[in-house]
Design an enzyme around this catalytic site. Structure first.
Site, PDB file in Angstrom:
ATOM      1  N   SER A   1       0.814  -1.218   0.000  1.00 27.45           N
ATOM      2  CA  SER A   1       0.000   0.000   0.000  1.00 27.45           C
ATOM      3  C   SER A   1       0.852   1.274   0.000  1.00 27.45           C
ATOM      4  CB  SER A   1      -0.925   0.016   1.225  1.00 27.45           C
ATOM      5  OG  SER A   1      -1.638   1.245   1.253  1.00 27.45           O
TER       6      SER A   1
ATOM      7  N   LYS B   1     -13.946  -4.658   1.556  1.00 29.39           N
ATOM      8  CA  LYS B   1     -14.886  -3.568   1.284  1.00 29.39           C
ATOM      9  C   LYS B   1     -16.350  -3.996   1.370  1.00 29.39           C
ATOM     10  CE  LYS B   1     -11.836  -1.038  -1.859  1.00 29.39           C
ATOM     11  NZ  LYS B   1     -11.793  -0.389  -3.177  1.00 29.39           N
TER      12      LYS B   1
ATOM     13  N   ASP C   1     -14.680   5.724  -3.831  1.00 26.67           N
ATOM     14  CA  ASP C   1     -14.198   5.210  -5.121  1.00 26.67           C
ATOM     15  C   ASP C   1     -14.754   6.017  -6.298  1.00 26.67           C
ATOM     16  OD1 ASP C   1     -12.448   3.167  -4.521  1.00 26.67           O
ATOM     17  OD2 ASP C   1     -13.974   1.593  -4.516  1.00 26.67           O
TER      18      ASP C   1
ATOM     19  N   GLY D   1     -15.738  -5.615 -15.921  1.00 29.31           N
ATOM     20  CA  GLY D   1     -15.768  -6.090 -14.538  1.00 29.31           C
ATOM     21  C   GLY D   1     -17.107  -5.814 -13.893  1.00 29.31           C
TER      22      GLY D   1
ATOM     23  N   MET E   1      -8.071   0.954 -13.721  1.00 26.09           N
ATOM     24  CA  MET E   1      -8.068   1.250 -12.284  1.00 26.09           C
ATOM     25  C   MET E   1      -6.786   0.752 -11.615  1.00 26.09           C
ATOM     26  SD  MET E   1     -11.756   0.827 -10.617  1.00 26.09           S
ATOM     27  CE  MET E   1     -13.191   1.719 -11.186  1.00 26.09           C
TER      28      MET E   1
ATOM     29  N   GLY F   1      -4.889   4.085 -12.754  1.00 28.11           N
ATOM     30  CA  GLY F   1      -5.684   4.511 -11.601  1.00 28.11           C
ATOM     31  C   GLY F   1      -4.922   5.262 -10.518  1.00 28.11           C
TER      32      GLY F   1
HETATM   33  P1  NAP Z   1     -12.477  -7.738  -7.500  1.00 21.63           P
HETATM   34  O1  NAP Z   1     -13.787  -7.526  -6.810  1.00 21.63           O
HETATM   35  O2  NAP Z   1     -11.625  -8.883  -7.068  1.00 21.63           O
HETATM   36  O3  NAP Z   1     -12.732  -7.872  -9.088  1.00 21.63           O
HETATM   37  C1  NAP Z   1     -13.445  -8.917  -9.529  1.00 21.63           C
HETATM   38  C2  NAP Z   1     -13.811  -8.670 -10.988  1.00 21.63           C
HETATM   39  O4  NAP Z   1     -12.705  -8.973 -11.815  1.00 21.63           O
HETATM   40  C3  NAP Z   1     -14.942  -9.552 -11.390  1.00 21.63           C
HETATM   41  O5  NAP Z   1     -15.701  -8.839 -12.338  1.00 21.63           O
HETATM   42  C4  NAP Z   1     -14.211 -10.728 -12.016  1.00 21.63           C
HETATM   43  O6  NAP Z   1     -14.997 -11.451 -12.950  1.00 21.63           O
HETATM   44  C5  NAP Z   1     -13.083 -10.016 -12.720  1.00 21.63           C
HETATM   45  N1  NAP Z   1     -11.941 -10.883 -12.938  1.00 21.63           N
HETATM   46  C6  NAP Z   1     -11.023 -11.273 -12.020  1.00 21.63           C
HETATM   47  N2  NAP Z   1     -10.082 -12.050 -12.594  1.00 21.63           N
HETATM   48  C7  NAP Z   1     -10.423 -12.161 -13.903  1.00 21.63           C
HETATM   49  C8  NAP Z   1      -9.843 -12.841 -15.011  1.00 21.63           C
HETATM   50  N3  NAP Z   1      -8.714 -13.557 -14.890  1.00 21.63           N
HETATM   51  N4  NAP Z   1     -10.444 -12.739 -16.215  1.00 21.63           N
HETATM   52  C9  NAP Z   1     -11.579 -12.024 -16.357  1.00 21.63           C
HETATM   53  N5  NAP Z   1     -12.184 -11.355 -15.339  1.00 21.63           N
HETATM   54  C10 NAP Z   1     -11.606 -11.416 -14.119  1.00 21.63           C
HETATM   55  O7  NAP Z   1     -11.562  -6.464  -7.412  1.00 21.63           O
HETATM   56  P2  NAP Z   1     -12.057  -4.948  -7.303  1.00 21.63           P
HETATM   57  O8  NAP Z   1     -12.117  -4.562  -5.887  1.00 21.63           O
HETATM   58  O9  NAP Z   1     -13.261  -4.786  -8.172  1.00 21.63           O
HETATM   59  O10 NAP Z   1     -10.806  -4.200  -7.953  1.00 21.63           O
HETATM   60  C11 NAP Z   1     -10.516  -4.339  -9.347  1.00 21.63           C
HETATM   61  C12 NAP Z   1      -9.190  -3.648  -9.624  1.00 21.63           C
HETATM   62  O11 NAP Z   1      -9.332  -2.249  -9.431  1.00 21.63           O
HETATM   63  C13 NAP Z   1      -8.077  -4.108  -8.686  1.00 21.63           C
HETATM   64  O12 NAP Z   1      -6.908  -4.303  -9.426  1.00 21.63           O
HETATM   65  C14 NAP Z   1      -7.914  -2.954  -7.713  1.00 21.63           C
HETATM   66  O13 NAP Z   1      -6.597  -2.833  -7.236  1.00 21.63           O
HETATM   67  C15 NAP Z   1      -8.304  -1.780  -8.588  1.00 21.63           C
HETATM   68  N6  NAP Z   1      -8.821  -0.633  -7.811  1.00 21.63           N
HETATM   69  C16 NAP Z   1      -8.138   0.532  -7.893  1.00 21.63           C
HETATM   70  C17 NAP Z   1      -8.612   1.638  -7.206  1.00 21.63           C
HETATM   71  C18 NAP Z   1      -7.852   2.938  -7.321  1.00 21.63           C
HETATM   72  O14 NAP Z   1      -8.027   3.817  -6.469  1.00 21.63           O
HETATM   73  N7  NAP Z   1      -7.069   3.119  -8.352  1.00 21.63           N
HETATM   74  C19 NAP Z   1      -9.755   1.552  -6.409  1.00 21.63           C
HETATM   75  C20 NAP Z   1     -10.431   0.333  -6.358  1.00 21.63           C
HETATM   76  C21 NAP Z   1      -9.945  -0.765  -7.061  1.00 21.63           C
HETATM   77  P3  NAP Z   1     -16.001 -12.613 -12.434  1.00 21.63           P
HETATM   78  O15 NAP Z   1     -17.215 -11.893 -11.875  1.00 21.63           O
HETATM   79  O16 NAP Z   1     -16.275 -13.387 -13.654  1.00 21.63           O
HETATM   80  O17 NAP Z   1     -15.252 -13.374 -11.379  1.00 21.63           O
END
Ligand code: NAP
Length: 299
Positions: free
Chosen positions: A26, A77, A113, A137, A240, A263
């Site tokens: 982090s 979260k 977010d 996603g 992101m 992001g």
């Molecule tokens: P998450 O809940 O784990 O994301 C799950 C999503 O990703 C689901 O839609 C899942 O599809 C899809 N997915 C995961 N692996 C996959 C793969 N190999 N192929 C295709 N789809 C896949 O994570 P999150 O909290 O949404 O975060 C997503 C990303 O955004 C992370 O990398 C996080 O670090 C980033 N983020 C950044 C910020 C920022 O401030 N920049 C803020 C929040 C999040 P299924 O439904 O089919 O499983």
């Protein structure tokens, strides 16, 4: 410049933190502590490795230790929703909490977010004005992208997810939100598709913005097949994920000379919002962003 902990930690020091699993990577402590040092506040910000089974105990420690607040990151979260005394409207809509504020011993869950992403997109002067956006996603972060795009005037939101049923559920949730806003506004359309939509040239050709809200490309492995060359020339590709190098989602867009950003700005904006929620005072303008960019080797 790093201030030695012994110089800032004392009997009156107020401690904020991020809880995550994993959390070692982090960059939030660097951003928040830079702002505390600049403002001369007797506060500090730490990163605590909290496993899902210890989340409830860790949250109970916030009022017990007099902590002003904490950030939550993966995988807490959604689980934290049921552990809050109160939720902001936005945390309820996004069904996730990334900011926990201690208000007189009661835990208030908020979610920054969508505001963090929206501020980053607005800085790019991206005009959605009724145009289409593709959100890849349907997990924890995707709802914030849907909300930010609706607020910015998107006319059509296409949620593309590996598991289509999950995209369907998210689309239904936001269709209710859009219908609930009423007021005679034009109704935006929200669609759920599989990842195959990313190779559908007509769909990609309609997009003013394509957002990756999945961890695809974060570690090993690339991004899903996408018809980059079919996107309009002004289309913004937004990941992101943030990293030192262009991410697997952004690299092909950059190779075609398209607009692409990761992001990091969203993270910096969220840090500023959280800082103000926890401390009741805004951080020095631009300082948290500069600190983050330094850590990412961009300055
Ligand atoms: P998450 O809940 O784990 O994301 C799950 C999503 O990703 C689901 O839609 C899942 O599809 C899809 N997915 C995961 N692996 C996959 C793969 N190999 N192929 C295709 N789809 C896949 O994570 P999150 O909290 O949404 O975060 C997503 C990303 O955004 C992370 O990398 C996080 O670090 C980033 N983020 C950044 C910020 C920022 O401030 N920049 C803020 C929040 C999040 P299924 O439904 O089919 O499983």
């Amino acid at each position: 410049m790093t201030t030695p902990a012994a110089a800032i930690l004392g009997g009156r020091t107020r401690l904020c933190a991020v809880f995550g699993d994993p959390v070692e990577h982090s960059l939030s402590p660097a951003m928040h502590n830079a702002a505390y040092a600049a403002l001369g506040l007797d506060c500090a910000y730490a990163a605590f490795h909290v496993t899902p089974e210890r989340l409830r105990d860790a949250l109970r420690a916030i009022p017990a230790l007099g902590m002003p607040g904490v950030n939550l990151t993966v995988p807490h979260k959604q689980r934290a929703l049921r552990m809050m005394a109160r939720l902001s409207d936005e945390a309820r809509l996004l069904a996730a909490v990334n900011c926990v504020v201690n208000r007189d011993g009661a835990l208030h869950g908020d979610n920054t977010d969508a505001r963090g992403l929206e501020a980053d997109l607005r800085e790019q002067r991206i005009a959605l004005n009724g145009r289409a956006v593709l959100i890849v996603g349907a997990g924890g972060a995707a709802p914030s992208a849907v909300l930010a795009c609706l607020r910015m005037g998107a006319g059509r939101v296409v949620i593309c997810n590996r598991t289509v049923e999950r995209a369907n559920r998210l689309a239904r949730r936001f269709a209710r939100y859009v219908a609930g806003r009423g007021g005679g506004r034009a109704r935006e359309t929200i669609e759920a598709r599989g990842l195959a939509a990313l190779t559908d040239r007509a769909t990609v050709a309609s997009a003013a913005l394509i957002v990756n809200a999945t961890p695809m490309g974060l570690k090993s492995g690339g991004f899903a097949p996408l018809a980059y060359e079919a996107a309009p020339v002004d289309c913004l590709f937004y990941d992101m994920i943030y990293a030192r190098e262009p991410t697997p989602f952004l690299a092909p867009a950059l190779a075609l000379g398209r607009r692409a950003m990761d992001g990091a700005g969203m993270l910096a904006n969220q840090g500023e919002l959280a800082f103000e929620l926890f401390n009741g005072v805004a951080p020095p303008p631009g300082l948290m962003r500069r600190t983050l960019m330094e850590r990412l080797g961009r300055l």
